[in-house]
Scaffold this motif. Structure first.
Motif, PDB file in Angstrom:
ATOM      1  N   GLY A 155       0.402   1.295  -9.075  1.00  0.00           N
ATOM      2  CA  GLY A 155       1.397   2.185  -9.653  1.00  0.00           C
ATOM      3  C   GLY A 155       1.047   3.639  -9.400  1.00  0.00           C
ATOM      4  O   GLY A 155      -0.074   4.070  -9.683  1.00  0.00           O
ATOM      5  N   LEU A 156       2.014   4.400  -8.851  1.00  0.00           N
ATOM      6  CA  LEU A 156       1.796   5.793  -8.501  1.00  0.00           C
ATOM      7  C   LEU A 156       2.657   6.712  -9.369  1.00  0.00           C
ATOM      8  O   LEU A 156       3.816   6.409  -9.649  1.00  0.00           O
ATOM      9  CB  LEU A 156       2.144   6.048  -7.033  1.00  0.00           C
ATOM     10  CG  LEU A 156       1.247   5.474  -5.946  1.00  0.00           C
ATOM     11  CD1 LEU A 156       1.475   3.988  -5.767  1.00  0.00           C
ATOM     12  CD2 LEU A 156       1.552   6.180  -4.630  1.00  0.00           C
ATOM     13  N   LYS A 157       2.087   7.838  -9.742  1.00  0.00           N
ATOM     14  CA  LYS A 157       2.826   8.867 -10.466  1.00  0.00           C
ATOM     15  C   LYS A 157       2.330  10.224 -10.009  1.00  0.00           C
ATOM     16  O   LYS A 157       1.125  10.474  -9.992  1.00  0.00           O
ATOM     17  CB  LYS A 157       2.624   8.718 -11.980  1.00  0.00           C
ATOM     18  CG  LYS A 157       3.511   9.625 -12.808  1.00  0.00           C
ATOM     19  CD  LYS A 157       3.385   9.296 -14.291  1.00  0.00           C
ATOM     20  CE  LYS A 157       4.348  10.143 -15.108  1.00  0.00           C
ATOM     21  NZ  LYS A 157       4.258   9.795 -16.559  1.00  0.00           N
ATOM     22  N   ASN A 158       3.264  11.074  -9.618  1.00  0.00           N
ATOM     23  CA  ASN A 158       2.915  12.401  -9.108  1.00  0.00           C
ATOM     24  C   ASN A 158       1.930  12.318  -7.944  1.00  0.00           C
ATOM     25  O   ASN A 158       0.987  13.102  -7.847  1.00  0.00           O
ATOM     26  CB  ASN A 158       2.341  13.278 -10.216  1.00  0.00           C
ATOM     27  CG  ASN A 158       3.327  13.512 -11.343  1.00  0.00           C
ATOM     28  OD1 ASN A 158       4.534  13.628 -11.105  1.00  0.00           O
ATOM     29  ND2 ASN A 158       2.833  13.575 -12.568  1.00  0.00           N
ATOM     30  N   GLY A 159       2.132  11.316  -7.081  1.00  0.00           N
ATOM     31  CA  GLY A 159       1.313  11.203  -5.885  1.00  0.00           C
ATOM     32  C   GLY A 159      -0.071  10.660  -6.084  1.00  0.00           C
ATOM     33  O   GLY A 159      -0.910  10.780  -5.187  1.00  0.00           O
ATOM     34  N   GLN A 160      -0.348  10.047  -7.229  1.00  0.00           N
ATOM     35  CA  GLN A 160      -1.694   9.520  -7.475  1.00  0.00           C
ATOM     36  C   GLN A 160      -1.609   8.177  -8.181  1.00  0.00           C
ATOM     37  O   GLN A 160      -0.744   7.957  -9.027  1.00  0.00           O
ATOM     38  CB  GLN A 160      -2.493  10.496  -8.339  1.00  0.00           C
ATOM     39  CG  GLN A 160      -3.913  10.020  -8.636  1.00  0.00           C
ATOM     40  CD  GLN A 160      -4.736  11.112  -9.283  1.00  0.00           C
ATOM     41  OE1 GLN A 160      -4.992  12.151  -8.680  1.00  0.00           O
ATOM     42  NE2 GLN A 160      -5.157  10.894 -10.513  1.00  0.00           N
ATOM     43  N   VAL A 161      -2.513   7.271  -7.828  1.00  0.00           N
ATOM     44  CA  VAL A 161      -2.562   5.973  -8.491  1.00  0.00           C
ATOM     45  C   VAL A 161      -2.990   6.150  -9.943  1.00  0.00           C
ATOM     46  O   VAL A 161      -4.029   6.756 -10.223  1.00  0.00           O
ATOM     47  CB  VAL A 161      -3.537   5.021  -7.773  1.00  0.00           C
ATOM     48  CG1 VAL A 161      -3.757   3.754  -8.596  1.00  0.00           C
ATOM     49  CG2 VAL A 161      -2.991   4.646  -6.404  1.00  0.00           C
TER      50      VAL A 161
END
Length: 205
Positions: A155-161
């Motif tokens: 899961g990624l959010k704002n380009g980070q796992v």
């Protein structure tokens, strides 16, 4: 070893949310090739069909290629260290350390996403999944039948796992949440070395 040693896996920080399969794979390759190290904290929950979920937490560090440290702090201490050629699993309560060669098995396991090479298409079938609660998900299924996990979701959010889910062959689900991740920081080489303390039983596999 206690059942909290459920995974050697950690994902690399990814750069962009995928819109299609090609975009997903390109983003993964770009992130892997541009990442030399990762360090941060994790919270892990292991759920089975029966029984109460087991939760643990600790710190991790990765130095590509092939080196990693996965240290449980709660509810009790355990340590996994990969030095590039061997993997050590140390349980201080049992006064036991198990060591085995990384070998080819590492390349077909989730650990390849953190410390291995960039041959994702060789080792995984990758596809994007639907976004949930602001988190973009994708799936990586190992091509090798004897891999430790049957399904991996990142899961990624704002380009980070920020999250990782792994399902093993017995349908046991491991969820990992990441926090305070630092990318490409200079890491002390001693993090990826392990010397068994005196009076500790060493088992070689």
């Amino acid at each position: 070893m206690k059942t909290l040693l459920a995974t050697l896996a950690l994902p690399l920080a990814l750069l962009a949310a995928p819109l299609a399969h090609a975009d997903t794979l390109d983003a993964l390759k770009s992130a892997l090739s541009g990442t030399t190290s990762l360090q941060g904290r994790f919270t892990q929950t292991v759920s089975q069909h029966k029984g109460k979920p087991q939760q643990s937490a600790g710190d991790f560090a990765i130095q590509r290629p092939g080196k990693f440290r996965w240290a449980y702090a709660t509810p009790y201490e355990q340590l996994i260290v990969g030095d590039g050629s061997e993997v050590w699993l140390y349980d201080p309560d049992l006064r036991q350390a198990t060591v085995k060669s990384m070998g080819n098995a590492l390349e077909s396991s989730p650990a390849a996403l953190l410390a291995g090479d960039n041959a994702l298409e060789k080792n995984y079938l990758i596809k994007p999944l639907a976004s949930k609660n602001g988190v973009d998900w994708f799936e990586a299924k190992p091509r090798q039948e004897d891999a430790g996990f049957s399904n991996i979701r990142l899961g990624l959010k704002n380009g980070q796992v920020v999250e990782m889910e792994l399902v093993d062959r017995f349908e046991q689900l491991t969820r990992i949440r990441f926090d305070g991740v630092k990318r490409n920081a200079r890491l002390d080489a001693s993090l990826f070395r392990f010397t068994p303390p005196k009076d500790v039983d060493v088992v070689r596999e």
